[in-house]
Design an enzyme around this catalytic site. Structure first.
Site, short mmCIF file in Angstrom:
data_model
loop_
_atom_site.label_atom_id
_atom_site.label_comp_id
_atom_site.label_asym_id
_atom_site.label_seq_id
_atom_site.Cartn_x
_atom_site.Cartn_y
_atom_site.Cartn_z
CG HIS A 187 -7.08 3.33 48.73
ND1 HIS A 187 -6.88 1.99 48.47
CD2 HIS A 187 -8.40 3.46 48.95
CE1 HIS A 187 -8.04 1.36 48.53
NE2 HIS A 187 -8.97 2.23 48.83
NE ARG A 283 -14.46 0.22 41.57
CZ ARG A 283 -14.66 1.16 42.49
NH1 ARG A 283 -15.13 0.81 43.68
NH2 ARG A 283 -14.38 2.41 42.24
CD GLU A 408 -14.16 1.56 31.41
OE1 GLU A 408 -13.66 1.96 32.48
OE2 GLU A 408 -14.77 0.48 31.32
CG ASN A 431 -11.13 6.98 38.07
OD1 ASN A 431 -11.40 8.17 38.16
ND2 ASN A 431 -11.41 6.12 39.02
CG ASP A 432 -9.77 2.57 33.09
OD1 ASP A 432 -8.53 2.61 33.15
OD2 ASP A 432 -10.43 1.61 33.52
NE ARG A 442 -7.19 4.12 37.30
CZ ARG A 442 -8.36 3.53 37.17
NH1 ARG A 442 -8.89 3.38 35.98
NH2 ARG A 442 -9.02 3.12 38.22
CB CYS A 479 -19.32 5.54 38.07
SG CYS A 479 -18.62 4.67 36.66
#
Length: 547
Positions: A187, A283, A408, A431-432, A442, A479
């Site tokens: 964040h 999500r 992913e 990300n994954d 991560r 994404c």
């Protein structure tokens, strides 16, 4: 006079310098003794404390907007979570724990469950710790940890920053952020970009600096230079508000859909306000987080429709439940696993509990009719074409016409042609994908450099998927947080991405950057990034290619 230059992961561009202000370390773990003389009275202290903390966060949310407001509202909701409060009260009553210790242990249970779930849910662990520390401080009558009152422009230094602290920062006083922990998808990174504050995370050795008066921070290349003695106060160059038409186009007329990532109705409204053309990642986990029983189809239908409604007539890609093992969701009765990130999560969990998936798909299809949004669905954690085909059959049987999967897992990227042959589209979760490519969690600051989306090995996998998508004439979206970096967004378009989905705050900058380059420039930049020797060389080469 300067000291040894430190290196971390640049997550928000810009170069700034100024005096250092250190953020206080988290409170120490509260003791388990002495036992309260009156457990009932001690337990009764918890709910009022939670209401006070939640109220303060709501007040701050009301004064904020966009991504910051959404984060503060989410943190306030966590502070007032009836399940957390009830668990803490029960620990006081059953074990005669002091209220502060009971809150600490109850929060630990929630954090463990989210970590086990992996992905986006695991990223919420920092939120839980933030709420825990605020509640403990309130119960002990202490000042909660966090950003101190700033008397002038400063560079903030911290082990890590709580989401609510980052959301409440004043960009006129915070010149830059540097943290020893954190990663590119934290964040801190997302909000620093939204606020336009240069930021470097995972900066090893930062907290060991002593007798340092200031720092020079470069949020593009991730360098931090200590300064001893007089330090020049210099803010990052103020950028004019990007001009963006609200649609994604390159200078030569190549179309790229620019979409929002959302996880709540508030996110959806922020996406619309920012000009999102639709949603590339919805999500759905929010519907399940505090549920002790599976939400009914009717309840899911209402919850989903509220998120879909702001995008009536526009495309929305809904991701089915992405939960994990170690019982993160009570009603799923999953087994404890030694490594949940590599266990039964995402689509694997849906295949083991097909009824849960079927009911969710039924609710999504009904919510699509209620809202008027153009809804597609996609499954997370797909590894093979066989798994993809199983999901497609399930989704079509539920009445969803357009069905895709997330890429992913490296295996899905390496077999992209076979996967694309059975689905309508794919969406890359960078990300994954990065954490699985590099075997680097991560959430761990010590391996954050490996999770930098500029890593050439990651971009080479993206290129494989892009080639297959172009060959088969099917869309490839992105994404992950990589799409929120304007320069990297151009690279992704050059690698074959037909849509980019990101946090709402990043949309104008990405849209404006794409509007300044041609598809050919994007493709040249992509080739240079893929051919680079490391992440730093990739950034440098792309900067030169894009001008």
């Amino acid at each position: 006079m300067s000291g040894t230059r430190l290196s971390g992961v640049g997550v928000s561009p810009g170069r700034a310098s100024g005096p250092v202000v250190r953020v206080a370390e988290p409170l120490p773990e509260p003791p388990s003794t002495p036992a309260p003389a009156d457990p009932a009275a001690e337990a009764a202290r918890i709910r009022p404390a939670a209401e006070l903390v939640a109220g303060r966060l709501r007040e701050r949310a009301a004064a904020a907007d966009g991504e910051a407001r959404a984060v503060l509202e989410t943190t306030a909701a966590m502070a007032a979570d009836p399940a957390l409060i009830a668990q803490a009260e029960q620990l006081v009553s059953a074990r005669s724990l002091p209220a502060a210790r009971a809150v600490h242990e109850a929060a630990a249970g929630f954090a463990t469950a989210l970590e086990a779930a992996g992905g986006y849910l695991a990223e919420r662990v920092r939120d839980v710790h933030d709420v825990r520390d605020r509640l403990v401080a309130e119960l002990l009558g202490l000042t909660p940890p966090g950003v101190p009152e700033l008397t002038g422009p400063s560079v903030l230094v911290a082990r890590d920053l709580a989401p609510a602290d980052t959301a409440g920062l004043d960009p006129s006083k915070v010149l830059a952020l540097v943290t020893e922990e954190g990663g590119p998808t934290s964040h801190t990174a997302i909000l620093a970009r939204a606020l336009g504050i240069p930021a470097v995370v995972a900066c090893r050795g930062l907290l060991e600096l002593t007798d340092v008066d200031g720092l020079v921070v470069d949020g593009e290349d991730g360098t931090v230079e200590p300064v001893v003695g007089p330090v020049t106060v210099r803010a990052a160059s103020a950028e004019a508000e990007p001009t963006w038409s609200g649609e994604g186009w390159t200078t030569d007329g190549h179309r790229v859909k620019l979409l929002a990532n959302v996880g709540s109705a508030e996110d959806a409204r922020a996406g619309v306000a920012a000009g999102a053309e639709g949603v590339g990642l919805f999500r759905t986990e929010f519907c399940y987080l505090s549920a002790t029983e599976e939400p009914s189809v009717a309840a899911q239908r209402v919850a989903y429709a509220e998120v879909l409604a702001p995008f009536a007539g526009r495309p929305v890609v809904v991701r089915t439940l992405d939960a994990g093992a170690d019982k993160p969701l009570a009603f799923l009765n999953t087994e404890v696993e030694p490594n949940p990130a590599l266990g039964v999560r995402g689509l694997r969990l849906s295949m083991a509990a097909a009824g849960v998936l079927d009911r969710q798909l039924e609710a999504i299809a009904a919510a699509a009719e209620d809202s008027g949004a153009d809804v597609s669905v996609m499954a997370p954690m797909v590894a093979t074409a066989e798994e993809a085909a199983w999901f497609v059959d399930r989704a079509r049987a539920a009445g969803v016409a357009r069905v895709g999967v997330m890429v992913e897992v490296p295996a899905a990227a390496l077999s992209a042609r076979e996967v694309l042959s059975v689905v309508d589209f794919v969406s890359l979760g960078t990300n994954d994908l990065a954490q699985y490519v590099f075997a680097a969690d991560r959430q761990v600051g010590g391996v954050a450099e490996l999770n930098d989306p500029w890593q050439p090995a990651l971009l080479r996998l993206v290129a494989l998927v892009g080639e297959a998508a172009t060959e088969l004439g099917k869309p490839m979206g992105v994404c992950g947080e990589a799409a929120a970096d304007p320069a990297l967004a151009c690279v992704l378009v050059g690698l074959g991405a037909s849509s980019l989905s990101m946090n709402a705050a990043a949309l104008p900058r990405v849209g404006a950057r794409l509007a300044s380059v041609s598809l050919d420039q994007c493709q040249v930049a992509a080739r240079t990034a893929v051919a680079a020797s490391d992440r730093v060389a990739a950034r440098t080469a792309v900067r030169a290619a894009l001008g």
